[in-house]
Design a protein around this motif. Structure first.
Motif, short mmCIF file in Angstrom:
data_model
loop_
_atom_site.label_atom_id
_atom_site.label_comp_id
_atom_site.label_asym_id
_atom_site.label_seq_id
_atom_site.Cartn_x
_atom_site.Cartn_y
_atom_site.Cartn_z
N GLU A 191 136.69 56.86 49.96
CA GLU A 191 137.38 56.03 48.97
C GLU A 191 136.52 55.85 47.73
O GLU A 191 137.02 55.84 46.60
CB GLU A 191 137.72 54.68 49.59
N LYS A 193 134.23 57.95 46.55
CA LYS A 193 134.23 59.21 45.79
C LYS A 193 135.57 59.43 45.09
O LYS A 193 135.62 59.95 43.97
CB LYS A 193 133.94 60.37 46.73
N GLU A 194 136.67 59.05 45.76
CA GLU A 194 137.99 59.21 45.16
C GLU A 194 138.12 58.36 43.92
O GLU A 194 138.69 58.79 42.91
CB GLU A 194 139.06 58.85 46.19
N ARG A 195 137.59 57.13 43.92
CA ARG A 195 137.64 56.28 42.73
C ARG A 195 136.82 56.87 41.60
O ARG A 195 137.22 56.83 40.43
CB ARG A 195 137.14 54.88 43.09
N GLU A 196 135.69 57.43 41.92
CA GLU A 196 134.85 58.03 40.88
C GLU A 196 135.56 59.23 40.25
O GLU A 196 135.48 59.46 39.03
CB GLU A 196 133.51 58.46 41.48
N ARG A 197 136.19 60.03 41.10
CA ARG A 197 136.90 61.20 40.56
C ARG A 197 138.02 60.78 39.62
O ARG A 197 138.22 61.39 38.56
CB ARG A 197 137.46 62.02 41.73
N ARG A 198 138.75 59.77 39.98
CA ARG A 198 139.85 59.31 39.14
C ARG A 198 139.35 58.80 37.80
O ARG A 198 139.96 59.00 36.75
CB ARG A 198 140.65 58.23 39.84
N ARG A 199 138.24 58.09 37.80
CA ARG A 199 137.69 57.58 36.54
C ARG A 199 137.27 58.74 35.64
O ARG A 199 137.47 58.71 34.45
CB ARG A 199 136.47 56.67 36.83
N GLU A 200 136.72 59.80 36.24
CA GLU A 200 136.30 60.96 35.44
C GLU A 200 137.50 61.63 34.82
O GLU A 200 137.47 62.10 33.65
CB GLU A 200 135.54 61.93 36.30
N GLU A 201 138.62 61.72 35.61
CA GLU A 201 139.82 62.34 35.07
C GLU A 201 140.41 61.51 33.94
O GLU A 201 140.95 62.06 32.97
CB GLU A 201 140.83 62.52 36.18
N GLU A 202 140.36 60.23 34.03
CA GLU A 202 140.93 59.36 33.00
C GLU A 202 140.13 59.46 31.73
O GLU A 202 140.66 59.33 30.63
CB GLU A 202 140.96 57.93 33.50
N GLU A 203 138.84 59.69 31.84
CA GLU A 203 138.01 59.78 30.65
C GLU A 203 138.28 61.12 29.96
O GLU A 203 138.18 61.25 28.77
CB GLU A 203 136.53 59.69 31.04
#
Length: 203
Positions: A191, A193-203
């Motif tokens: 969970e 790592k999944e939150r970190e990935r989503r933040r990177e995609e949003e940026e």
């Protein structure tokens, strides 16, 4: 006092009855006795009369002690005659009186010696009884433990199996808890790592 002890010792077998009878049967036993002491000795003799044989009892009932200090007119007359008679002057009578006094002295010494021996034997008997009670208690406890062992012996395999089963269940629960903890850690890590990935995609 010595006469009462002598009667008790003769009654329980510590002193021979014949020794006491020889002293009581002598006519010289009344020489020098006061009225009070003579009657007291006679009363003590009557209390212990049963330890003598029938023949000895008949003789003692007519002895000098009974004649001098017995109840009734005969005893009173004998006591009065005792007060009024003159001392014996013949050497034979003097020797007999001396022998009687020596015999009574030996009897008193014997009574004192046997009284001490009797008390010692009594203490030894009490000590033996205490040791026997202690030994019996130890034997009783040993028998109780033996009975417990006989009762508990057949249950030992069942208890061993129960303990082994409990250990197995405890180990199983421990493994399950370890697996659940690792699974929870993995899920939390996923969970994160999944939150970190989503933040990177949003940026």
């Amino acid at each position: 006092v010595w006469f009462s002890k002598a009667c008790r010792l003769a009654g329980d077998g510590t002193m021979r009855v014949s020794q006491l009878f020889d002293v009581l049967a002598s006519p010289k036993i009344v020489d020098g006795l006061s009225e009070k002491i003579g009657r007291r000795m006679l009363n003590t003799l009557r209390k212990h009369m049963s330890m003598f044989s029938e023949k000895q009892q008949r003789y003692l009932s007519q002895s000098a002690l009974s004649a001098e200090f017995g109840e009734g007119s005969a005893g009173d007359e004998a006591a009065e005659a005792k007060k009024s008679r003159k001392p014996l002057a013949r050497s034979g009578d003097s020797d007999a009186a001396a022998r009687m006094e020596e015999m009574m002295a030996r009897c008193r010494d014997f009574v004192r010696e046997k009284a001490g021996t009797y008390e010692q034997r009594q203490r030894e008997a009490e000590e033996r009884e205490a040791l026997e009670r202690q030994q019996k208690e130890m034997e009783d406890r040993a028998r109780e433990w033996q009975q417990i062992a006989l009762w508990h012996g057949p249950l030992e395999p069942w208890e061993t199996a129960q303990m082994a089963e409990q250990d197995a269940r405890a180990q199983q629960r421990s493994r399950e808890m370890d697996a659940a903890r690792k699974q929870a850690e993995m899920r939390l890590d996923y969970e994160r790592k999944e939150r970190e990935r989503r933040r990177e995609e949003e940026e």
